[in-house]
Design a protein around this motif. Sequence first.
Motif, short mmCIF file in Angstrom:
data_model
loop_
_atom_site.label_atom_id
_atom_site.label_comp_id
_atom_site.label_asym_id
_atom_site.label_seq_id
_atom_site.Cartn_x
_atom_site.Cartn_y
_atom_site.Cartn_z
N VAL A 35 -102.65 -2.79 -37.10
CA VAL A 35 -102.19 -3.93 -36.32
C VAL A 35 -102.37 -3.67 -34.82
O VAL A 35 -102.56 -2.53 -34.40
N PHE A 36 -102.29 -4.76 -34.03
CA PHE A 36 -102.22 -4.60 -32.58
C PHE A 36 -101.22 -5.60 -32.04
O PHE A 36 -100.89 -6.59 -32.69
N THR A 37 -100.72 -5.32 -30.82
CA THR A 37 -99.62 -6.11 -30.30
C THR A 37 -99.46 -5.93 -28.79
O THR A 37 -100.04 -5.02 -28.20
N GLU A 43 -86.38 -6.64 -43.78
CA GLU A 43 -86.71 -8.07 -43.83
C GLU A 43 -88.18 -8.36 -43.50
O GLU A 43 -88.57 -9.52 -43.40
N VAL A 44 -88.97 -7.33 -43.34
CA VAL A 44 -90.40 -7.53 -43.05
C VAL A 44 -91.16 -7.75 -44.35
O VAL A 44 -91.15 -6.90 -45.24
N THR A 45 -91.79 -8.91 -44.46
CA THR A 45 -92.52 -9.25 -45.69
C THR A 45 -94.02 -9.43 -45.48
O THR A 45 -94.80 -9.31 -46.42
N GLU A 46 -94.42 -9.71 -44.23
CA GLU A 46 -95.83 -10.02 -43.99
C GLU A 46 -96.68 -8.79 -43.67
O GLU A 46 -97.90 -8.88 -43.60
N PHE A 47 -96.02 -7.63 -43.50
CA PHE A 47 -96.75 -6.40 -43.22
C PHE A 47 -96.22 -5.29 -44.12
O PHE A 47 -95.04 -5.29 -44.51
N ALA A 76 -91.84 -7.47 -36.02
CA ALA A 76 -92.99 -7.88 -36.83
C ALA A 76 -93.59 -9.20 -36.35
O ALA A 76 -94.79 -9.44 -36.52
N SER A 77 -92.77 -10.04 -35.73
CA SER A 77 -93.25 -11.35 -35.27
C SER A 77 -94.28 -11.23 -34.14
O SER A 77 -94.96 -12.20 -33.82
N ARG A 78 -94.39 -10.04 -33.54
CA ARG A 78 -95.30 -9.84 -32.42
C ARG A 78 -96.64 -9.22 -32.84
O ARG A 78 -97.50 -8.96 -31.99
N LEU A 79 -96.82 -8.99 -34.13
CA LEU A 79 -97.99 -8.25 -34.60
C LEU A 79 -99.09 -9.17 -35.13
O LEU A 79 -98.82 -10.26 -35.66
#
Length: 349
Positions: free
Chosen positions: A88-90, A78-82, A108-111
């Motif tokens: 990336v960093f988080t 379900e990851v579409t933005e990456f 993914a919402s934390r990246l």
Amino acid sequence: MRSLAIPAYTTPKNYTINSITMPTLSSPTDVLIRVSAASINPVDTKVAAGSFSFMHTATFPYAIGHDCSGTIVAVGDEVTEFVTGDEVFTMLPVTRGGAASEYAVSDASRLVKKPPSLSHIQAAAIPMATLTSTQALDRGNALLEGGLEGKTIFIPAGLSGTGSAAILLARNVFKVGKIITTVSTNKLPLVAQYLGEGTVDQVIDYQEKDVVKEVGQGVVDLYYDTAATCMAHLGIMKKGGAVVSITSMCRGETMDKLMPAPWLIKKFLDLAYGFNSWRVGRWGCKWDVLLTVLDTADLERITRWTEEGKYMPVVGKTVKLSNGDEVRMGCDAVYQGKGGVGKFVIEID
């Protein structure tokens, strides 16, 4: 995979680099990151020492660290933005951790995507310390009539991770009028070296000088308490000023949002918060305690400031994960809160 992982609660002097099972995607919104660099925060070493075990029990082996930068090697359905290959960093959640490892899993919402202008070491140094200082300064900006611009701010421990971040942000982003900080005797020559000539208006050697006498009565608009010293320095505050602390006890409901806390613990936190609020209020000032939360919008603001030349995290020491002795010494300096400058970063070699 190799990881800074512990078999039981312990202090940094007993840390070892161990081989543990590589994490896997457990949610369709997860991503797997090949970590290039991770920074160690005081809270990381305290969690590893069991300081929060009364609220959250770690699963062992426990992989240490929350801030990391690296490259995505797998994404959930379900990851579409990456996509695979994105840098990336988080800041990993408190309950997950594992940043100082060859691989880490994050929702993914934390990246946030790492810009080419930032190295992985610089990006890994950003999340917790810079988020904390950004959110604290935002809070102070809201509490003070007319905001922070042109005001006087006191930031103790000016060469710590959070202190150095706050000083640079206060000067270059929030446009404060005067910055006062404290450092130990041996760090006095390092202030200009790491923060820039003229960035700080007044530097006080807290080991040799009386801070209240050096600052003066009724001078400071915002006290950003990075070192649990604010109650001893309330005389420096102006009436109508504000104290924002990251080292004091927050409200019970605030802690509950980070990790579920027993009712008795929340009640104790509320009582402590109320007492401190009363003490600060006697000086005619507002009181607030900040518990850092991950906000990718804030991380994106910080990223923009780095690209605009307004901010760059202070990295005092970088070591390789393969050098266990250096990792232990660096983590111990973070744990003790003495001797370090800026952020301590582990490069995953």
